[in-house]
Design a protein around this motif. Structure first.
Motif, PDB file in Angstrom:
ATOM      1  N   ALA A  53       0.920  -1.240  -0.023  1.00 58.42           N
ATOM      2  CA  ALA A  53       0.147   0.288  -0.631  1.00 58.42           C
ATOM      3  C   ALA A  53       1.129   1.080  -0.354  1.00 58.42           C
ATOM      4  CB  ALA A  53      -0.697   0.107   1.371  1.00 58.42           C
ATOM      5  N   LYS A  54       1.709   1.085   0.788  1.00 58.65           N
ATOM      6  CA  LYS A  54       2.575   2.448   0.738  1.00 58.65           C
ATOM      7  C   LYS A  54       3.971   2.446  -0.378  1.00 58.65           C
ATOM      8  CE  LYS A  54       5.314   3.516   4.271  1.00 58.65           C
ATOM      9  NZ  LYS A  54       6.265   3.411   5.688  1.00 58.65           N
ATOM     10  N   ASN A  55       3.761   1.315  -1.632  1.00 56.84           N
ATOM     11  CA  ASN A  55       4.875   1.095  -2.468  1.00 56.84           C
ATOM     12  C   ASN A  55       4.503   0.901  -3.955  1.00 56.84           C
ATOM     13  OD1 ASN A  55       7.082   1.916  -1.355  1.00 56.84           O
ATOM     14  ND2 ASN A  55       6.661   0.565  -0.054  1.00 56.84           N
ATOM     15  N   PRO A  56       3.605   1.641  -4.347  1.00 54.25           N
ATOM     16  CA  PRO A  56       1.996   1.119  -5.634  1.00 54.25           C
ATOM     17  C   PRO A  56       3.504   0.900  -6.729  1.00 54.25           C
ATOM     18  CG  PRO A  56       1.917   3.350  -4.408  1.00 54.25           C
ATOM     19  CD  PRO A  56       2.932   3.228  -4.052  1.00 54.25           C
ATOM     20  N   GLY A  57       2.642  -0.247  -6.990  1.00 57.52           N
ATOM     21  CA  GLY A  57       3.687  -1.356  -8.498  1.00 57.52           C
ATOM     22  C   GLY A  57       4.475  -2.202  -8.232  1.00 57.52           C
ATOM     23  N   VAL A  58       4.646  -1.748  -6.445  1.00 55.61           N
ATOM     24  CA  VAL A  58       5.406  -3.453  -6.298  1.00 55.61           C
ATOM     25  C   VAL A  58       5.458  -4.289  -5.412  1.00 55.61           C
ATOM     26  CG1 VAL A  58       7.924  -3.088  -4.781  1.00 55.61           C
ATOM     27  CG2 VAL A  58       7.307  -1.205  -5.567  1.00 55.61           C
ATOM     28  N   LYS A  59       5.105  -5.030  -5.710  1.00 56.87           N
ATOM     29  CA  LYS A  59       4.381  -6.638  -5.451  1.00 56.87           C
ATOM     30  C   LYS A  59       5.725  -7.308  -4.358  1.00 56.87           C
ATOM     31  CE  LYS A  59       0.712  -5.169  -6.621  1.00 56.87           C
ATOM     32  NZ  LYS A  59      -0.922  -4.988  -5.638  1.00 56.87           N
ATOM     33  N   TRP A 309      15.271  -2.577   1.335  1.00 56.83           N
ATOM     34  CA  TRP A 309      15.192  -2.077   2.034  1.00 56.83           C
ATOM     35  C   TRP A 309      14.360  -1.955   3.041  1.00 56.83           C
ATOM     36  CZ3 TRP A 309      17.623  -1.979   6.554  1.00 56.83           C
ATOM     37  CH2 TRP A 309      18.004  -0.556   7.467  1.00 56.83           C
ATOM     38  N   GLU A 310      13.472  -0.789   1.902  1.00 58.45           N
ATOM     39  CA  GLU A 310      12.179  -0.065   2.708  1.00 58.45           C
ATOM     40  C   GLU A 310      11.552  -1.419   3.133  1.00 58.45           C
ATOM     41  OE1 GLU A 310      10.890   2.762   2.820  1.00 58.45           O
ATOM     42  OE2 GLU A 310      12.856   3.178   1.990  1.00 58.45           O
ATOM     43  N   PHE A 311      10.980  -2.815   2.592  1.00 58.91           N
ATOM     44  CA  PHE A 311      10.730  -3.792   3.401  1.00 58.91           C
ATOM     45  C   PHE A 311      11.703  -3.876   4.865  1.00 58.91           C
ATOM     46  CE2 PHE A 311       9.955  -8.290   4.309  1.00 58.91           C
ATOM     47  CZ  PHE A 311       8.412  -8.551   4.121  1.00 58.91           C
ATOM     48  N   ILE A 312      12.359  -4.166   4.898  1.00 53.94           N
ATOM     49  CA  ILE A 312      13.036  -4.476   6.153  1.00 53.94           C
ATOM     50  C   ILE A 312      13.123  -3.637   7.070  1.00 53.94           C
ATOM     51  CG2 ILE A 312      15.440  -4.891   6.760  1.00 53.94           C
ATOM     52  CD1 ILE A 312      17.227  -6.343   4.741  1.00 53.94           C
ATOM     53  N   LYS A 313      13.342  -2.528   6.770  1.00 51.24           N
ATOM     54  CA  LYS A 313      13.219  -0.615   7.442  1.00 51.24           C
ATOM     55  C   LYS A 313      11.616  -1.192   8.430  1.00 51.24           C
ATOM     56  CE  LYS A 313      12.820   3.672   6.058  1.00 51.24           C
ATOM     57  NZ  LYS A 313      13.002   4.298   5.713  1.00 51.24           N
ATOM     58  N   LEU A 314      10.566  -1.273   7.436  1.00 47.71           N
ATOM     59  CA  LEU A 314       9.068  -1.351   8.041  1.00 47.71           C
ATOM     60  C   LEU A 314       9.279  -3.164   9.306  1.00 47.71           C
ATOM     61  CD1 LEU A 314       6.412  -0.300   7.305  1.00 47.71           C
ATOM     62  CD2 LEU A 314       6.050  -2.405   5.743  1.00 47.71           C
TER      63      LEU A 314
END
Length: 412
Positions: A53-59, A309-314
């Motif tokens: 939801a925070k990163n549209p276009g990334v699955k 990294w955005e996923f890990i940081k979340l």
């Protein structure tokens, strides 16, 4: 004119193709052994939804891989230069991958966060040659699970020592009736090492001393003998996952396992749910260790690197650290991840945090062994099956295991 129309048409196709490429979703491959695990599986599902939801276009493509096959499959993928984008690992195997330069150091990313200040010291397990190559998901103290009704029926109390535990295991076993006092892996499985290490650490012994193997130490032999006495009353040919299920179904009276099993107890059948309890391990020392961690492959394009990294940081955000504990029933690495109000409503979480705070790491801290952990675990597991299924003297099996390890993984 025809040439102009042809050029205009070609330009339109190029623009359309470019637009299509720009809107094409980025897919991050995320294999894990926890996709279907009660509690942890729910956490990953909710986290992925929030990330997307925070990163549209990334699955994120989450796939389930059985734990007993996981490390071997990841090793094959890295060796074939086909690593997953999001790397989830049992932390015990972390250095075996880092030592192959398969992991990217994360220090520049960590410098922009409060992880070093707010995580427990267990996150230092992610250090290798002075750099951090991962972020801890969970460290824990081992928990003791028991079926209160089975203990009452056998007229034994909840054990408080290892000797009382062995008596309770024998008293609750009736193999002919399909009831077993102890649940443990009794077939080749990565957790055979954990099972034996739990007894050794719990008895205050150590498999390593002075930087060398210490498998023939009388204190180690005595602890392993207790493991053998317990596992004689366990169902044969089962994995850790099967032992957990037998406990939930009321076929096994007691087992040691991680705090994540508490989530499965809440979903136990009506016939057993009220009798399934969790407590502290009845040992002088509480065994524990690092459980699992997230990493980034060394060879990854800049765009994917950013989103990994955005996923890990979340996962490290206070909100998701609290949700991790609430959903998985396991301690998050952020200190004081849950407020006192949540702990008051969920007393089992206070117990889990207490075990984590007191735990002594049951996994090897020797650098050479950690770098070669997969081979170490396989040799140890093979010996563990001999301990579980043969009458050969413990001292002989441990002596032979130490000799084989010294030859295959010599220590400096």
């Amino acid at each position: 004119m025809k040439c102009k129309r042809w050029i205009a048409g070609l330009f339109a196709l190029v623009v359309a193709a470019s637009a299509c490429a720009q809107t094409k979703a980025i897919e991050l491959d995320f294999p894990t052994w926890q996709a279907e695990e009660p509690g942890a599986g729910e956490y990953w599902t909710e986290l992925i939804k929030a990330f997307e939801a925070k990163n549209p276009g990334v699955k994120i493509k989450k796939t389930q891989v059985p734990f007993r096959e996981f490390v071997d499959k990841m090793t094959v993928r890295f060796a074939a230069n086909n690593p997953p984008d999001i790397v989830h690992l049992p932390s015990r195997n972390f250095l075996a991958f880092a030592s192959q330069d398969w992991r990217a150091p994360l220090d520049e990313y960590l410098a922009q966060t409060d992880i070093k200040a707010t995580y427990t010291r267990m996150n230092d397990e992610m250090l290798y040659n002075g750099k951090y190559y991962g972020v801890l998901v969970m460290a824990y103290g081992m928990m003791f699970y028991y079926n209160d009704k089975m203990l009452q029926d056998a007229k034994v109390g909840v054990p408080k020592t290892s000797d009382e535990l062995l008596k309770a295991i024998a008293a609750t076993t009736d193999a002919n009736a399909g009831r077993f006092g102890w649940g443990a892996p009794t077939t080749e499985h990565p957790n055979v090492v954990v099972e034996i290490g739990t007894w050794v650490t719990g008895e205050g012994a150590n498999l390593f001393k002075g930087g060398q193997y210490n498998f023939t130490d009388p204190a180690v032999i005595k602890a392993v003998d207790k493991f053998r006495a317990a596992v004689k009353h366990a169902p044969k040919g089962v994995s850790s996952e099967q032992a957990r299920q037998l406990f939930v179904d009321g076929k096994v009276a007691m087992l040691r396992d991680g705090p994540w099993v508490a989530a499965a107890l809440r979903k136990a059948p009506d016939a057993t749910r009220a009798y399934l309890k969790m407590g502290m391990m009845p040992f002088a020392t509480i065994p524990g260790g690092t459980s699992n961690s997230l990493h980034m492959p060394a060879k990854l394009g800049a765009e994917k690197r950013k989103y990994v990294w955005e996923f890990i940081k979340l996962t490290t955000a206070p909100e998701w650290q609290a949700k991790y504990t609430l959903l998985s029933g396991s301690p998050a690495p952020r200190k004081n991840a849950l407020p006192a109000s949540d702990l008051a409503q969920r007393p089992e979480l206070a117990l889990i945090n207490k075990a984590a705070a007191e735990a002594v790491n049951l996994f090897p801290d020797n650098l050479t062994v950690r770098e070669n952990y997969n081979e170490y675990a396989k040799l140890f597991s093979e010996a563990g099956i001999k301990l579980a299924n043969s009458d050969r003297p413990t001292a002989d099996i441990m002596r032979d295991l130490q000799a084989e390890l010294a030859k295959r993984i010599p220590l400096k």
